[in-house]
Design an enzyme around this catalytic site. Structure first.
Site, PDB file in Angstrom:
ATOM      1  N   GLU A 327     -36.933  -3.434  26.980  1.00  0.00           N
ATOM      2  CA  GLU A 327     -35.496  -3.235  27.144  1.00  0.00           C
ATOM      3  C   GLU A 327     -34.750  -3.741  25.916  1.00  0.00           C
ATOM      4  OE1 GLU A 327     -34.950  -3.766  31.974  1.00  0.00           O
ATOM      5  OE2 GLU A 327     -34.747  -5.538  30.700  1.00  0.00           O
ATOM      6  N   CYS A 328     -33.947  -2.889  25.308  1.00  0.00           N
ATOM      7  CA  CYS A 328     -33.009  -3.245  24.242  1.00  0.00           C
ATOM      8  C   CYS A 328     -33.716  -3.992  23.109  1.00  0.00           C
ATOM      9  CB  CYS A 328     -31.848  -4.054  24.815  1.00  0.00           C
ATOM     10  SG  CYS A 328     -30.363  -3.999  23.784  1.00  0.00           S
ATOM     11  N   GLY A 329     -33.601  -5.323  23.055  1.00  0.00           N
ATOM     12  CA  GLY A 329     -34.271  -6.074  22.002  1.00  0.00           C
ATOM     13  C   GLY A 329     -35.765  -5.849  21.983  1.00  0.00           C
ATOM     14  N   SER A 428     -36.047   1.500  26.330  1.00  0.00           N
ATOM     15  CA  SER A 428     -34.671   2.003  26.288  1.00  0.00           C
ATOM     16  C   SER A 428     -33.727   0.850  25.998  1.00  0.00           C
ATOM     17  CB  SER A 428     -34.289   2.674  27.608  1.00  0.00           C
ATOM     18  OG  SER A 428     -33.862   1.732  28.563  1.00  0.00           O
TER      19      SER A 428
END
Length: 459
Positions: A327-329, A428
């Site tokens: 997720e993200c990072g 994502s």
């Protein structure tokens, strides 16, 4: 069992300072304090957990239904003396201007929590009484347990405020807070600095406890009657034996996790194994899957890039077909390279054919509902999940990878494809709360178990 929700008319009025002070002050008196945060925020929960010594939980009326919120609250608070819930934004601010959905007010009513209203009094005198009265009568279903005035200039300023409030408001005045450096938490582009950097350690907790004792009426708060109904505490489910081991990246660079996501994975049959991409040269032994959460990889990009041995093991892990959820990072860490805000370029693990660059403003912000475009490690095609998006980076280059989700953003109302899939890797920008769709954790564990078995049989 007592419980209170800390709210304010808007963001930036001192809710976090008040919540941390109350948690530290009550704990210093020998009470077991369970902290919660309304909304999708990771940073405040980290600070609340550091001060209380217990995992802080997120409550959210948009990502989770009422039953899920009640269960999160019930499980975490069952063995505590008092629950402190920090609100989000203004008390009545949610996903719509026409109702309280997604607001702190919704959570307060859902869990029968009286509200402690925190107000920024730094530029106010008698007018603050009008603001308080408006909040008291706006929703008759809410109960107010007390008022805290933040940013007060001194005793004379407080007396003026007190005279105005006591002449119009029935709500007890619990104290006032000056601006003191010892309890200030600096901010950066995603909000407060993390708990690992600021709140952890005895010194900071003692400072918050002393602040509470000096300025807040803790005795009056403790004399209030218990308000939480016993039906909020269901029997604990039996612990499921572990069938798979999931490595979870946890350090200063990767610290954005909903604690209930990890708990749901454990109840589904996973053993959570923490590791640090900043400090560990190798992955822990015997892992069946990886979970790479969000955080600040851009701040630690040089150290992550220098850890070549771990990057190589993560590439090999993905090439073997084992599942990775990012997720993200975490997605940034799986990319080929990251360009930081000062223009430097750092190599990442290279698992995904993505190049990412930091931006100087938020790219997408707010709640997101996603529908899976195809079957993957979190669910079957068509599975609907809810989460939150909050990032200062963008994809500068992408390979030909299939999209994972069709996303609908709550603030803009726009829809677009989001996330990427590659082998058994799903990544994502969206932080999903697994509690919004109970099948997510079970699917993740089942996929990891099936892949582990298939790899054993292939040997």
């Amino acid at each position: 069992m007592k419980g209170f929700l800390i709210a304010g008319p808007a963001s930036g009025v001192g809710k976090t300072t008040t919540a941390l002070a109350l948690c530290a002050g009550l704990q210093a008196r020998g009470l077991s304090v369970q902290a919660f945060k309304c909304g999708p925020d990771f940073l405040d929960t980290g600070h609340l957990a550091a001060v209380t010594g217990r995992p802080a939980r997120n409550l959210d009326g948009w990502m989770l239904d009422e039953a899920a919120n009640r269960e999160v609250f019930a499980r975490a608070a069952a063995d505590a003396d008092i629950a402190i819930v920090e609100g989000m934004m203004g008390l009545f601010d949610g996903v719509s201007g026409q109702g309280d959905k997604g607001s702190a007010a919704e959570i307060a009513k859902m869990l029968s929590l009286p509200v402690i209203l925190v107000l920024d009094a730094s530029k106010c005198a008698r007018s603050i009484a009008a603001v308080i009265r408006g909040f008291e009568v706006f929703d008759p279903m809410l109960r107010f347990a007390g008022l805290v005035l933040n940013g007060v200039a001194g005793e004379s300023h407080f007396r003026t405020l007190e005279d105005a409030i006591r002449s119009t408001s029935p709500t007890p005045l619990l104290g006032w807070l000056p601006r003191e450096e010892c309890v200030r938490i600096p901010e950066r582009h995603l909000g407060l600095r993390t708990a690992q950097e600021e709140s952890e350690g005895v010194g900071k907790t003692k400072a918050f406890a002393a602040f509470a004792e000096k300025y807040l009426a803790l005795d009056e708060l403790l004399r209030s009657e218990p308000v939480l109904p016993v039906e909020l505490y269901p029997a604990q489910r039996p612990t499921t034996s572990s069938r798979v081991s999931i490595g979870v990246a946890q350090d200063q660079a990767f610290c954005f996790y909903y604690r209930d996501n990890l708990d749901l994975l454990e109840r589904a049959g996973a053993r959570i194994v923490p590791f640090s991409p900043l400090r560990d040269a190798h992955l822990p032994d015997g892992l069946d899957a990886l979970y790479l959460g969000g955080g600040y990889p851009e701040i630690y990009a040089a150290r992550l890039s220098a850890n070549g041995s771990l990057a190589a093991e993560i590439r090999a892990f993905a090439a073997e077909g084992r599942p990775i959820y990012a997720e993200c990072g975490g997605m940034i860490y799986l990319s080929r390279q990251l360009q930081t805000s000062d223009g430097q370029v750092f190599s990442m693990t290279g698992v995904l054919p993505l190049d990412i660059e930091m931006t100087d403003k938020l790219v997408r912000f707010g709640y997101v509902e996603v529908e899976l475009r195809r079957e993957c490690l979190l669910g079957n095609k068509g599975t609907v999940m809810r989460g939150h998006s909050f990032h200062y980076s963008r994809l500068a280059a992408t390979g030909e990878l299939p999209a994972a989700f069709h996303a609908r953003y709550s603030i803009s109302g726009k829809s677009r494809d989001e996330g990427v899939m590659f082998r058994n890797v799903l990544a994502s920008y969206i932080h999903l709360h697994f509690g919004g769709s109970p099948s997510i954790a079970a699917k993740f564990v089942r996929v990891a178990e099936e892949i582990a078995h298939s790899l054993v049989e292939a040997q």
